[in-house]
Enzyme design. Structure first.
Site, PDB file in Angstrom:
ATOM      1  N   CYS A  74       8.755  52.898  29.564  1.00 56.60           N
ATOM      2  CA  CYS A  74       9.065  53.823  28.464  1.00 56.60           C
ATOM      3  C   CYS A  74       9.994  53.151  27.442  1.00 56.60           C
ATOM      4  CB  CYS A  74       9.743  55.041  29.070  1.00 56.60           C
ATOM      5  SG  CYS A  74      10.242  56.266  27.883  1.00 56.60           S
ATOM      6  N   CYS A 189       5.147  53.159  22.251  1.00 55.24           N
ATOM      7  CA  CYS A 189       5.404  54.294  23.149  1.00 55.24           C
ATOM      8  C   CYS A 189       4.273  54.288  24.152  1.00 55.24           C
ATOM      9  CB  CYS A 189       5.416  55.608  22.359  1.00 55.24           C
ATOM     10  SG  CYS A 189       5.421  57.079  23.408  1.00 55.24           S
TER      11      CYS A 189
HETATM   12  N1  DGL Z   1       6.788  57.374  26.750  1.00 50.22           N
HETATM   13  C1  DGL Z   1       7.926  57.232  25.956  1.00 50.22           C
HETATM   14  C2  DGL Z   1       8.005  55.878  25.275  1.00 50.22           C
HETATM   15  O1  DGL Z   1       7.373  54.923  25.672  1.00 50.22           O
HETATM   16  C3  DGL Z   1       8.450  58.342  25.129  1.00 50.22           C
HETATM   17  C4  DGL Z   1       7.792  59.680  24.993  1.00 50.22           C
HETATM   18  C5  DGL Z   1       8.843  60.777  24.852  1.00 50.22           C
HETATM   19  O2  DGL Z   1       9.360  61.165  25.890  1.00 50.22           O
HETATM   20  O3  DGL Z   1       9.171  61.177  23.725  1.00 50.22           O
HETATM   21  O4  DGL Z   1       8.736  55.709  24.335  1.00 50.22           O
END
Ligand code: DGL
Length: 262
Positions: A74, A189
């Site tokens: 993430c 993301c």
């Molecule tokens: N999956 C997350 C990322 O790679 C963020 C998504 C979220 O929770 O806003 O940044």
């Protein structure tokens, strides 16, 4: 030492884009996938509160699962808290991710690169530093999307998407300037690769959508201890949701990824 899992952590289902690559590279490992759905979306969190939340969560997760390695694909979490996690838990190797700005700067021909990320990642000092260090010669546009992570969560569970709404989120990535056009959009993301085909269909012109999932999985492979393979007949890979519950669509999705909801 054997059978300690690889722990993979994301705010939601986004990390599954990395899990599927990691599985291919490490078929003999056991995986525990953790989705902090109680905190989703991370993109809107105030930095200090999110930092504290994730460090506290990891204290519990590491004690409970004793992973051989913890992977945090993430971007929103990694760009904020990776160094705190390494300092707080020095016995656990951590693999993080940061927006793939360096490879984008190396590959672009037009010199116009966009980074599509959450509002949190776009704001991070870390992201700005990456641009300064590796993409000084390029024009980098940071696009913080309010809604795409939520849309990806819904879409991957089989709910319909509104093309117009998706286009509104990705449109700012496309720049035309002095006869040149954006040629690379970094998917910064984990949720966004699930929408990559939709992005391709809706894009005003073709670009390279850079997905770092395989690179993250390769980095993880390089750090897993050789001795930590799962024993034959080992426990199934599990998914943990911090909310404590997962609805029918989520369970079905996890099953599709070979994960049992714990
Ligand atoms: N999956 C997350 C990322 O790679 C963020 C998504 C979220 O929770 O806003 O940044």
């Amino acid at each position: 030492m054997t059978d300690r899992p690889v722990l993979m952590f994301d705010s939601g289902i986004g990390g599954l884009t990395v899990l599927r690559e990691a599985r291919v590279l490490m078929p003999d490992r056991r995986f525990v996938y953790v989705a902090d759905d109680a905190g989703f979306p991370y993109g809107d969190w105030e930095e200090e509160a999110l930092r504290v939340r994730i460090v506290e969560l990891f204290a519990r997760l590491l004690e409970e699962h004793r992973p051989q390695i913890a992977v945090i694909p993430c971007n929103t979490a990694s760009t904020l808290v990776l160094s705190d996690l390494r300092a707080a838990f020095p016995d656990t190797p951590f693999v993080g991710t940061v927006p793939a700005i360096k490879p984008a700067a190396e590959r672009t021909r037009s010199g116009l690169v966009s980074v599509l990320a959450t509002p949190g990642t776009v704001k991070r000092a870390y992201t700005r530093d990456l641009i300064q260090s590796f993409a000084n010669e390029c024009h980098v546009r940071l696009v913080g999307s309010q809604n795409l992570a939520r849309m990806a969560e819904a879409y991957i569970r089989g709910r319909p998407l509104d093309d117009e709404a998706v286009l509104a989120e990705i449109s700012p990535c496309f720049i035309e300037q002095e006869g040149k056009r954006t040629d690379i959009v970094v998917l910064a993301c984990t949720h966004y690769p699930f929408l990559a085909n939709v992005f391709r269909r809706l894009a005003p012109w073709p670009v390279d959508w850079l997905d770092p999932a395989e690179a993250i999985a390769r980095r993880a492979l390089s750090l897993v201890p050789a001795a930590c393979v799962a024993e034959p007949g080992h426990e199934a890979d599990v998914a943990i949701f911090t909310s404590g519950g997962a609805d029918f669509l989520t369970r079905r999705l996890m099953q599709g990824f070979g994960l049992t909801v714990a």
